[in-house]
Design an enzyme around this catalytic site. Structure first.
Site, mmCIF file in Angstrom:
data_model
loop_
_atom_site.group_PDB
_atom_site.id
_atom_site.type_symbol
_atom_site.label_atom_id
_atom_site.label_comp_id
_atom_site.label_asym_id
_atom_site.label_seq_id
_atom_site.Cartn_x
_atom_site.Cartn_y
_atom_site.Cartn_z
ATOM 1 N N GLU A 79 -10.692 6.589 4.344
ATOM 2 C CA GLU A 79 -9.742 6.061 5.361
ATOM 3 C C GLU A 79 -9.757 6.772 6.654
ATOM 4 O O GLU A 79 -10.960 6.845 7.410
ATOM 5 C CB GLU A 79 -8.334 6.344 4.613
ATOM 6 C CG GLU A 79 -8.203 5.919 3.157
ATOM 7 C CD GLU A 79 -6.781 5.729 2.807
ATOM 8 O OE1 GLU A 79 -6.471 5.731 1.492
ATOM 9 O OE2 GLU A 79 -5.904 5.101 3.706
ATOM 10 N N ASP A 91 0.941 -1.218 0.011
ATOM 11 C CA ASP A 91 -0.039 -0.043 -0.337
ATOM 12 C C ASP A 91 1.077 1.137 -0.005
ATOM 13 O O ASP A 91 2.027 1.223 0.187
ATOM 14 C CB ASP A 91 -0.928 -0.100 1.222
ATOM 15 C CG ASP A 91 -2.119 0.807 0.867
ATOM 16 O OD1 ASP A 91 -3.204 0.522 1.564
ATOM 17 O OD2 ASP A 91 -2.170 1.806 0.077
HETATM 18 C C1 GLC Z 1 -4.380 4.391 0.103
HETATM 19 C C2 GLC Z 1 -5.221 3.004 0.412
HETATM 20 C C3 GLC Z 1 -5.493 1.947 -0.653
HETATM 21 C C4 GLC Z 1 -5.334 2.523 -2.078
HETATM 22 C C5 GLC Z 1 -4.019 3.145 -2.314
HETATM 23 C C6 GLC Z 1 -3.739 3.798 -3.646
HETATM 24 O O1 GLC Z 1 -3.671 4.769 0.897
HETATM 25 O O2 GLC Z 1 -5.074 2.365 1.833
HETATM 26 O O3 GLC Z 1 -6.509 1.276 -0.654
HETATM 27 O O4 GLC Z 1 -5.649 1.638 -2.947
HETATM 28 O O5 GLC Z 1 -3.474 3.905 -1.118
HETATM 29 O O6 GLC Z 1 -4.566 4.924 -3.588
#
Ligand code: GLC
Length: 634
Positions: free
Chosen positions: A496, A306
């Site tokens: 988030e 991530d």
């Molecule tokens: C974010 C999220 C993830 C996402 C990634 C790219 O922090 O946790 O779900 O796919 O970054 O945006």
């Protein structure tokens, strides 16, 4: 078997083949030696090129020339990342940038295409004009796998229209505490439902990979992202190995059955609550990333980290973390410090901190995934290719859960004169939720959603503008002059951790949004029915609001098609289809108290599976409204 028999059997067997060892060799040598395409391609890559394959920058920080110079094999756009940093960029502009990246990558590593990943979670939500479907919490209420599969296909088409190849979806969280700010990205609290709908979404997204229709799906966030204590985003999930497999792992079994080709590691950590062992951050958990996911579950796709997630491991930085790669991360999402990551990782391999065999395994997995799809597409680079309004409208209808109603109240007759209150009735960002045009969506306005229909607009379309009066805070109109009031209450959009309910807070909606209670206090008690809809990313405590409503509808985060809301609020015109009432049923329990955060509450207002059809002949009793405790138990 005695010697003679054995000798005879061997001679017979040899005679059967009719060839001795020399003959066998000649027969075999007559054929060209082949090997899987990925192995042949891997052999042709230098270490630098392999490092380029595992490095994933964000489009804001890399140019096509740098893609070529570093032989970068993948990029992403984050929420709020657009070509030229223009939120109004057209599909053609997205497509053009993708083709520039692709051409550069193919010059650096001929025959090995670049992948562009994006968060298309509820339609192609980063791109202006795309249809926005209900978020997963609403799709969970539909329980309709065929619908979810069709939404996957439609989303894939939209992503392909912009020249992208990969979406970081579906989230397969089985949420345990609805204070989590990503509850709405989950299908629900029932592992079996998450498995069934997660499988369907992957099937829809990846349908037609080889002919340029489907896109790569991502099983995320592996694992137990929705199981953290108190719902703290990126926190610690306390679960036994059995719970990890049977509860939090259910969605992954469905995604694997659908042939999912990528998975994303979770920011969260895991503590074995049976063995009392703290296993730490998932990004460094080799047992779960490699021994379980890749070996035990036979996942032969790729694992992506991530956003700067590797930097959260002890002793690591976003630009340098051998431990994460050795644990099983194959592509590192390193949006900004990718050049330093590239150099550090090259050095880590050269100095033996990362075995070459691990880099080769990662590169081989990446190549296998890349050779599973065609990066070119026939989908036109048009806004229309990103739109499926009728599919979204159906999804909205099927997602609505009626928690309270009055016999005969819904649907309203087409002659009804309606007072609409609540600013959210005409606010797309609250109707769509987070991950809409931007990451948090709070910084968007209706102008960012030209394709959208708010509930207010939908009611005006169905009843005629003269029959619909909008009074956002309910201060200027007398409800007694109307046949009914439609009140729209809402959370502000979030994504988030920004959406976490903090441990000092409760689930009482009217505490976080007193303006919503004030609106209901103004319009209720005037002898006219009040139909309340709540836009929310989670179940909330609403007894005080429901008691001021004659009907109360959990609308979740319906997206761009407010028409689907009006379909169930207003009777169809002559010749229009009559909808079968409210078919949505809760995929999370609905709280009976302000501190009922857990998805395992013994006595909720409504359990999982709860909801009314609207045809009931009896009214629900008034809900209790005891004083809130000063603080919810920690
Ligand atoms: C974010 C999220 C993830 C996402 C990634 C790219 O922090 O946790 O779900 O796919 O970054 O945006």
């Amino acid at each position: 078997m005695n010697r003679n028999t054995l000798l005879f059997a061997s001679l017979l067997a040899l005679a059967g083949t009719g060839a001795n060892a020399a003959d066998t060799d000649a027969i075999v040598q007559a054929w060209p030696a082949r090997q899987p395409h990925r192995d042949a391609a891997l052999k042709g890559l230098s270490l630098r090129q392999k490092i380029g394959q595992i490095t994933q920058p964000e489009i804001r920080t890399i140019t096509p020339d740098e893609v070529r110079e570093y032989a970068i094999g993948t990029v992403l756009n984050g929420g709020g990342g657009w070509p030229g940093m223009d939120r109004a960029a057209t599909p053609a502009q997205w497509r053009a940038l993708s083709e520039q990246f692709q051409a550069a990558a193919l010059q650096a590593t001929p025959g090995i295409p670049l992948l562009w990943g994006t968060d298309a979670l509820h339609g192609h939500n980063n791109v202006r004009g795309a249809t926005l479907f209900p978020h997963n919490i609403g799709l969970g209420a539909t329980r309709d796998a065929d619908l979810v599969r069709d939404i996957g296909r439609a989303t894939a088409r939209a992503v392909r229209a912009t020249g992208l190849h990969w979406t970081f979806a579906p989230t397969l969280a089985v949420v345990q505490d609805v204070r989590w700010g990503r509850t709405y990205e989950s299908f629900g609290a029932d592992p079996a439902l998450v498995k069934r709908l997660g499988q369907a979404e992957v099937e829809g997204l990846q349908d037609g990979l080889k002919d340029g229709r489907g896109v790569l799906a991502t099983a995320k966030h592996y694992i137990a992202d929705g199981g953290t204590r108190r719902g703290i985003d990126q926190g610690v999930a306390h679960a036994s190995p059995a719970e990890l497999a049977q509860v939090h792992g259910a969605g992954y079994l469905g995604a694997l059955d659908a042939g999912v080709l990528t998975a994303m590691a979770s920011f969260s950590s895991w503590t074995d609550s049976a063995g009392y062992v703290e296993h730490g951050k998932m990004h460094g958990n080799r047992t779960l990333l490699t021994d379980v996911l890749k070996d035990r579950l036979a996942f032969d796709g790729l694992v992506v980290s991530d956003w700067d997630g590797i930097g959260q491991l002890p002793g690591c930085a976003p630009e340098d973390c051998p431990a994460a790669i050795n644990a099983g991360i194959d592509i590192v999402m390193v949006p900004f410090k990718w050049k330093a990551f590239y150099a550090n990782t090259l050095r880590d391999v050269e100095q033996g901190r990362i075995p070459m065999s691990r880099i080769d395994d990662a590169a081989r997995r990446i190549l296998r995934v890349k050779f599973s799809l065609s990066v070119s597409t026939d989908v036109p680079a048009t806004v229309e290719a990103m739109q499926e309004p009728e599919l979204a409208r159906r999804a909205v209808r099927e997602s609505l859960v009626l928690l309270k109603s009055k016999p005969g109240l819904l649907p309203l007759p087409r002659t009804a004169r309606v007072l609409v209150v609540g600013a959210a009735a005409d606010d797309v960002k609250r109707q769509a939720g987070g991950w809409s045009v931007t990451w948090q969506a709070r910084d968007t306005s209706n102008a960012d959603y030209p394709q959208a229909t708010t509930l207010l607009a939908a009611l005006r379309q169905r009843l005629g503008a003269a029959q619909v009066t909008f009074d956002p805070d309910g201060t200027t109109q007398d409800p007694a002059r109307f046949d009914a009031v439609v009140a729209v209450l809402a959370e502000q959009p979030y994504a988030e951790g920004e959406g976490d309910v903090r441990i000092t807070e409760s689930l009482r909606h009217s505490r976080r949004h007193p303006e919503d209670l004030a609106v209901l206090q103004r319009v209720s008690g005037h002898g006219k029915p009040v139909i309340t809809l709540l836009y929310s990313g989670r179940p909330l405590y609403v007894n005080d609001l429901a008691n001021k409503s004659d009907a109360f509808i959990a609308a979740w985060l319906p997206g761009s098609e407010g028409t689907g809301l009006a379909d169930l609020l207003v009777a169809p015109a002559a010749g229009e289809p009559a909808w079968p009432g409210f078919t949505g049923r809760l995929s999370f329990p609905w709280p009976a108290g302000p501190c009922q955060f857990s998805t395992h509450e013994a006595r909720p207002w409504w359990p999982v599976g709860g909801g009314l059809s609207g045809a009931e002949k009896t009214e629900q009793p008034r809900l209790p409204e005891p004083a809130d405790p000063p603080l919810c138990p920690l």
